[in-house]
Motif scaffolding. Structure first.
Motif, PDB file in Angstrom:
ATOM      1  N   GLU A   1       0.647  -1.048  -0.030  1.00 42.37           N
ATOM      2  CA  GLU A   1       0.051   0.004  -0.108  1.00 42.37           C
ATOM      3  C   GLU A   1       1.094   1.336   0.010  1.00 42.37           C
ATOM      4  N   LEU A   2       1.962   1.381   0.844  1.00 45.50           N
ATOM      5  CA  LEU A   2       2.981   2.414   0.581  1.00 45.50           C
ATOM      6  C   LEU A   2       3.621   2.525  -0.302  1.00 45.50           C
ATOM      7  N   LEU A   3       4.102   1.502  -1.173  1.00 46.39           N
ATOM      8  CA  LEU A   3       4.710   1.747  -2.370  1.00 46.39           C
ATOM      9  C   LEU A   3       3.712   2.066  -3.316  1.00 46.39           C
ATOM     10  N   ASN A   4       2.375   1.751  -3.407  1.00 46.29           N
ATOM     11  CA  ASN A   4       1.576   2.297  -4.251  1.00 46.29           C
ATOM     12  C   ASN A   4       1.337   3.540  -4.165  1.00 46.29           C
ATOM     13  N   SER A   5       1.253   3.996  -3.100  1.00 45.54           N
ATOM     14  CA  SER A   5       1.145   5.359  -2.743  1.00 45.54           C
ATOM     15  C   SER A   5       2.406   6.243  -3.337  1.00 45.54           C
ATOM     16  N   ILE A   6       3.549   5.762  -3.174  1.00 46.05           N
ATOM     17  CA  ILE A   6       4.663   6.504  -3.843  1.00 46.05           C
ATOM     18  C   ILE A   6       4.667   6.461  -5.314  1.00 46.05           C
ATOM     19  N   THR A   7       4.635   5.218  -6.205  1.00 47.43           N
ATOM     20  CA  THR A   7       4.924   5.003  -7.241  1.00 47.43           C
ATOM     21  C   THR A   7       3.481   4.983  -8.137  1.00 47.43           C
ATOM     22  N   GLY A   8       2.486   4.773  -7.472  1.00 51.76           N
ATOM     23  CA  GLY A   8       1.060   4.958  -8.285  1.00 51.76           C
ATOM     24  C   GLY A   8       0.598   3.506  -8.216  1.00 51.76           C
ATOM     25  N   LYS A   9      -0.986   3.289  -8.588  1.00 58.68           N
ATOM     26  CA  LYS A   9      -1.642   2.109  -8.392  1.00 58.68           C
ATOM     27  C   LYS A   9      -1.303   1.353  -9.724  1.00 58.68           C
ATOM     28  N   ASP A  10      -1.176   2.276 -10.826  1.00 60.57           N
ATOM     29  CA  ASP A  10      -1.276   1.745 -11.990  1.00 60.57           C
ATOM     30  C   ASP A  10      -0.120   2.218 -12.807  1.00 60.57           C
ATOM     31  N   ASN A  11      -0.098   1.848 -14.056  1.00 59.01           N
ATOM     32  CA  ASN A  11       1.182   1.975 -15.083  1.00 59.01           C
ATOM     33  C   ASN A  11       1.121   3.664 -15.193  1.00 59.01           C
ATOM     34  N   ASP A  12       0.002   4.138 -15.568  1.00 55.73           N
ATOM     35  CA  ASP A  12      -0.294   5.823 -15.718  1.00 55.73           C
ATOM     36  C   ASP A  12       0.440   6.610 -14.697  1.00 55.73           C
ATOM     37  N   GLN A  13       0.015   6.351 -13.289  1.00 56.97           N
ATOM     38  CA  GLN A  13       0.591   6.892 -12.139  1.00 56.97           C
ATOM     39  C   GLN A  13       2.180   6.572 -11.978  1.00 56.97           C
ATOM     40  N   CYS A  14       2.463   5.560 -12.280  1.00 52.51           N
ATOM     41  CA  CYS A  14       3.823   5.031 -12.185  1.00 52.51           C
ATOM     42  C   CYS A  14       4.670   5.958 -13.184  1.00 52.51           C
ATOM     43  N   GLU A  15       4.152   6.275 -14.552  1.00 51.26           N
ATOM     44  CA  GLU A  15       4.945   7.045 -15.481  1.00 51.26           C
ATOM     45  C   GLU A  15       4.853   8.582 -14.905  1.00 51.26           C
ATOM     46  N   ALA A  16       3.930   8.955 -14.106  1.00 47.41           N
ATOM     47  CA  ALA A  16       3.760  10.158 -13.554  1.00 47.41           C
ATOM     48  C   ALA A  16       4.855  10.490 -12.494  1.00 47.41           C
ATOM     49  N   PHE A  17       5.140   9.325 -11.675  1.00 55.43           N
ATOM     50  CA  PHE A  17       6.234   9.154 -10.815  1.00 55.43           C
ATOM     51  C   PHE A  17       7.221   9.306 -11.355  1.00 55.43           C
ATOM     52  N   TYR A  18       7.801   8.518 -12.648  1.00 53.16           N
ATOM     53  CA  TYR A  18       8.882   8.627 -13.257  1.00 53.16           C
ATOM     54  C   TYR A  18       9.015   9.842 -14.092  1.00 53.16           C
ATOM     55  N   ASP A  19       7.962  10.851 -14.376  1.00 50.19           N
ATOM     56  CA  ASP A  19       8.201  12.211 -14.915  1.00 50.19           C
ATOM     57  C   ASP A  19       8.589  13.301 -13.721  1.00 50.19           C
ATOM     58  N   TRP A  20       8.295  12.762 -12.544  1.00 51.58           N
ATOM     59  CA  TRP A  20       8.839  13.656 -11.522  1.00 51.58           C
ATOM     60  C   TRP A  20      10.135  13.514 -11.238  1.00 51.58           C
ATOM     61  N   LEU A  21      10.645  12.357 -11.652  1.00 48.81           N
ATOM     62  CA  LEU A  21      11.837  11.826 -11.433  1.00 48.81           C
ATOM     63  C   LEU A  21      12.948  12.384 -12.687  1.00 48.81           C
ATOM     64  N   TYR A  22      12.227  11.893 -13.919  1.00 48.22           N
ATOM     65  CA  TYR A  22      13.111  12.272 -15.319  1.00 48.22           C
ATOM     66  C   TYR A  22      12.330  12.238 -16.146  1.00 48.22           C
ATOM     67  N   PRO A  23      11.680  13.307 -16.811  1.00 53.46           N
ATOM     68  CA  PRO A  23      10.515  13.435 -17.900  1.00 53.46           C
ATOM     69  C   PRO A  23      11.378  12.673 -18.960  1.00 53.46           C
ATOM     70  N   LEU A  24      10.268  12.254 -19.835  1.00 52.28           N
ATOM     71  CA  LEU A  24      10.736  11.617 -21.007  1.00 52.28           C
ATOM     72  C   LEU A  24      11.645  12.749 -21.969  1.00 52.28           C
ATOM     73  N   GLN A  25      11.077  13.791 -22.174  1.00 53.53           N
ATOM     74  CA  GLN A  25      11.878  14.746 -22.931  1.00 53.53           C
ATOM     75  C   GLN A  25      12.728  15.667 -22.018  1.00 53.53           C
ATOM     76  N   TRP A  26      13.599  15.016 -21.330  1.00 53.66           N
ATOM     77  CA  TRP A  26      14.232  15.644 -20.263  1.00 53.66           C
ATOM     78  C   TRP A  26      15.173  16.860 -20.658  1.00 53.66           C
ATOM     79  N   SER A  27      15.281  17.935 -20.140  1.00 53.78           N
ATOM     80  CA  SER A  27      16.069  19.004 -20.193  1.00 53.78           C
ATOM     81  C   SER A  27      16.604  19.405 -18.847  1.00 53.78           C
ATOM     82  N   ILE A  28      17.916  20.306 -18.806  1.00 57.57           N
ATOM     83  CA  ILE A  28      18.140  20.758 -17.647  1.00 57.57           C
ATOM     84  C   ILE A  28      17.247  21.877 -17.274  1.00 57.57           C
ATOM     85  N   ASP A  29      16.604  22.458 -18.102  1.00 57.07           N
ATOM     86  CA  ASP A  29      15.437  23.501 -17.628  1.00 57.07           C
ATOM     87  C   ASP A  29      14.249  22.813 -16.978  1.00 57.07           C
TER      88      ASP A  29
END
Length: 178
Positions: free
Chosen positions: A124-152
């Motif tokens: 439950e705690l892991l799901n609250s961090i990374t998301g309960k489904d793939n779309d939420q997990c991808e949003a978590f990944y965007d917080w870390l390192y977006p697909l079209q990353w730039s320093i800005d």
């Protein structure tokens, strides 16, 4: 000059953290993509994503720890260079990433009760961090390192890269890995 100065040590810690986050997020995105294309079963995707997400959590805990252990040094640097790391460290705490690492990712017994950890509460705690489904997990990944990353683009990797580049310019920051 000694290689164990704080700027050099922080630079190398941040280098490792950036590499680990980018690698785990990139692998996680590949797994989600393969799952969506029916190239992986649910069980295969879940197991692989679990490894990626645990790796990210351990790395984020290290970033939190770096901010705590080197807080005195970091507070001497210009705030525009450290603001991102301080914000990310606060987000890491607010997302309960440290709690997950300390209670579930690195242990099999609850330190307070000395009983086996609750797998259900951990999930439950892991799901609250990374998301309960793939779309939420991808949003978590965007917080870390977006697909079209730039320093800005504001994200964890951008905060790491800014501070790492600044530390590299400080006296001793150009030295080899300790």
């Amino acid at each position: 000059m000694e290689t164990l100065n704080e700027a050099n040590y922080i630079k190398w810690l941040l280098t490792d953290q950036m590499i680990d986050i980018v690698a785990a997020v990139s692998m996680g995105r590949d797994i989600i993509s393969q799952f969506k294309e029916n190239k992986l079963t649910t069980q295969q995707a879940m197991g692989r994503l679990r490894i990626c997400n645990h790796s990210v959590i351990l790395t984020l805990f290290k970033l939190h720890e770096l901010r705590k252990k080197y807080g005195k040094f970091l507070s001497t640097l210009p705030s525009e260079e450290t603001a991102g790391i301080f914000k990310d460290a606060a987000d890491i705490e607010n997302k309960k990433i440290c709690k997950f690492r300390n209670s579930y990712a690195a242990h099999i017994f609850d330190r307070e009760t000395m009983a086996p950890i609750s797998m259900q509460k951990g999930e439950e705690l892991l799901n609250s961090i990374t998301g309960k489904d793939n779309d939420q997990c991808e949003a978590f990944y965007d917080w870390l390192y977006p697909l079209q990353w730039s320093i800005d683009k504001p994200c964890v990797v951008s905060s790491i890269e800014r501070l790492r580049a600044y530390c590299r310019q400080l006296p001793g920051g150009e030295l080899r890995r300790p």
